[in-house]
Design a protein around this motif. Structure first.
Motif, short mmCIF file in Angstrom:
data_model
loop_
_atom_site.label_atom_id
_atom_site.label_comp_id
_atom_site.label_asym_id
_atom_site.label_seq_id
_atom_site.Cartn_x
_atom_site.Cartn_y
_atom_site.Cartn_z
N ALA A 47 0.84 -1.21 0.00
CA ALA A 47 0.00 0.00 0.00
C ALA A 47 0.88 1.25 0.00
O ALA A 47 1.89 1.32 0.69
CB ALA A 47 -0.93 0.00 1.21
N LYS A 48 0.46 2.25 -0.77
CA LYS A 48 1.28 3.45 -0.99
C LYS A 48 1.00 4.57 0.02
O LYS A 48 1.85 5.42 0.28
CB LYS A 48 1.00 3.95 -2.41
CG LYS A 48 1.84 5.12 -2.88
CD LYS A 48 1.49 5.47 -4.34
CE LYS A 48 2.32 6.63 -4.86
NZ LYS A 48 1.96 6.99 -6.25
N TYR A 49 -0.22 4.57 0.60
CA TYR A 49 -0.65 5.71 1.41
C TYR A 49 -0.87 5.31 2.87
O TYR A 49 -1.34 4.20 3.16
CB TYR A 49 -1.96 6.29 0.84
CG TYR A 49 -1.81 6.62 -0.63
CD1 TYR A 49 -1.14 7.76 -1.05
CD2 TYR A 49 -2.29 5.74 -1.60
CE1 TYR A 49 -0.96 8.03 -2.39
CE2 TYR A 49 -2.12 5.99 -2.95
CZ TYR A 49 -1.45 7.14 -3.34
OH TYR A 49 -1.25 7.40 -4.67
N VAL A 50 -0.52 6.22 3.76
CA VAL A 50 -0.67 5.97 5.21
C VAL A 50 -1.50 7.11 5.80
O VAL A 50 -1.11 8.28 5.75
CB VAL A 50 0.69 5.89 5.91
CG1 VAL A 50 0.51 5.74 7.41
CG2 VAL A 50 1.52 4.74 5.35
N ILE A 51 -2.66 6.75 6.36
CA ILE A 51 -3.53 7.76 6.96
C ILE A 51 -3.21 7.90 8.45
O ILE A 51 -3.12 6.91 9.18
CB ILE A 51 -5.02 7.39 6.78
CG1 ILE A 51 -5.40 7.48 5.30
CG2 ILE A 51 -5.92 8.29 7.60
CD1 ILE A 51 -6.87 7.23 5.00
N LEU A 52 -3.06 9.16 8.86
CA LEU A 52 -2.75 9.49 10.26
C LEU A 52 -3.69 10.60 10.73
O LEU A 52 -3.87 11.60 10.05
CB LEU A 52 -1.30 9.97 10.38
CG LEU A 52 -0.84 10.44 11.77
CD1 LEU A 52 -0.72 9.26 12.72
CD2 LEU A 52 0.48 11.21 11.67
N GLY A 53 -4.25 10.43 11.91
CA GLY A 53 -5.11 11.45 12.50
C GLY A 53 -4.39 12.22 13.60
O GLY A 53 -3.56 11.66 14.32
N ILE A 54 -4.72 13.51 13.71
CA ILE A 54 -4.17 14.33 14.80
C ILE A 54 -5.36 15.06 15.46
O ILE A 54 -5.68 16.20 15.10
CB ILE A 54 -3.12 15.36 14.30
CG1 ILE A 54 -2.11 14.70 13.34
CG2 ILE A 54 -2.38 15.97 15.48
CD1 ILE A 54 -1.09 15.67 12.76
N PRO A 55 -6.01 14.43 16.43
CA PRO A 55 -7.24 14.99 17.00
C PRO A 55 -6.99 16.01 18.11
O PRO A 55 -7.26 15.77 19.28
CB PRO A 55 -7.97 13.75 17.52
CG PRO A 55 -6.88 12.80 17.86
CD PRO A 55 -5.75 13.06 16.91
#
Length: 344
Positions: A47-55
């Motif tokens: 997989a090419k994309y990495v999702i990261l959240g900053i809440p």
């Protein structure tokens, strides 16, 4: 990887609305198995994309803005999980890493009064701590050869995105910022209004283009400081493009890409540039959602596009019945980025 709350497969199952005859992103997106080391796994994953959240919304409060951006991550990830996996965009191209653990920072900031000068200085310090955590995680993702998709929180996190990417690439990077504001304000202590000026001052940001500044909300001092360094920092204004109409939107996209495209660059999206979107600095005048989507698709097609950051959305500030719509909008923007970038 410290200060990271990993997203689990069971978390995905809870937020995915399963339906017969359909395949959702939530059924195909990849999570890091609990017995695997994060960096090893994402490095070897296809997989090419990495999702990261900053809440978080500490940076916004430190900038005297309205809190609420901490709620965007949960809204966005729910919407993303329920996008259809099909020939146009595949959930299997995404690793959901999880979210930065901001609980300590949010707790420390909770009872501070940003209107009290001494307590505002404490907020600046908390943002500095956030900077370290964000830049470390972004560095790790980019070093692993992946493209981060960063969601939620204030625009203060642009600093960590730029620093982390620059350190992973081994040189300063460029940035394009779709925003009503420059976020290039004085170095008075870290907040959401000076992420780019700090990154520039510290050598992580090489060239910077601000797309769609609102003329009535940009100070003379910022305009004066940019004028002195216009070989490295440039802008156009929303007013020139949409009100005075002496500049063309498509042509401005071409010219701004020309300015940044020769080095790795980050795509920064502040949702306060779009009318009637609940943000810390909500506006009634701005570019349309379609124009923003075209912008993201256009810039994502360049091989030097290194990350996208979508920030400042605040579902908790919107009408209760429609609080899910910001998450849905972010879902559109994420898939527009992937559709454009997957052609590279």
């Amino acid at each position: 990887m410290e200060n990271l709350i990993r997203f689990k497969q069971s978390d995905l199952a809870k937020i995915t609305n399963f339906r017969n005859g359909e395949v959702k992103f939530g059924e195909k997106m990849i999570t890091v198995p609990k017995d695997e080391k994060v960096i090893d796994f994402i490095t070897h994953c296809e997989a090419k994309y990495v999702i990261l959240g900053i809440p978080e919304d500490v940076g916004i409060r430190a900038n005297l803005g309205r809190p609420g951006a901490n709620t965007a991550w949960e809204s966005a990830i729910r919407s993303i999980a329920n996008i259809q996996h099909n020939r146009f965009c595949k959930g299997s191209s995404i690793i959901i890493l999880g979210q930065v653990d901001v609980s300590q920072e949010m707790n420390l900031a909770k009872n501070l009064d940003e209107n009290n000068p001494e307590e505002r200085k404490q907020l600046f310090k908390i943002v500095e701590q956030l900077d370290k955590e964000v830049s470390h995680i972004i560095f790790s993702i980019v070093k692993a050869g992946k493209i981060p998709i960063i969601i939620g929180g204030g625009h203060n996190n642009a600093y960590g995105n730029i620093k982390g990417t620059a350190l992973a690439k081994g040189k300063s990077i460029n940035a394009i910022n779709f925003d009503a504001h420059s976020d290039f304000r004085i170095l008075e202590g870290r907040h959401s209004g000076n992420g780019f000026s700090y990154a520039f001052e510290e050598g992580f940001l090489k060239k910077y283009f601000i797309f769609g500044l609102h003329e009535s909300y940009t100070s003379k001092s910022v305009l004066d400081s940019i004028k002195k360094i216009e070989d490295r920092v440039r802008y156009n204004t929303y007013d020139e493009i949409k009100i005075k109409r002496n500049k063309n939107y498509e042509q401005q996209m071409i010219e701004s890409l020309e300015f940044i495209k020769n080095d790795s660059f980050g795509i920064e999206i502040d949702l306060d540039a779009i009318p009637n979107i609940a943000t810390s600095a909500m506006t009634l005048s701005g570019f349309s959602v379609e124009e923003l989507r075209q912008f993201i698709y256009y810039f994502s097609q360049n091989q030097n596009a290194s990350y996208i950051h979508i920030c400042e959305g605040a579902p908790s500030l919107s009408e209760e019945k429609n609080s899910h719509l910001i998450g849905k909008l972010i879902g559109y923007l994420v898939t527009d980025f992937i559709k454009g970038n997957s052609q590279v």
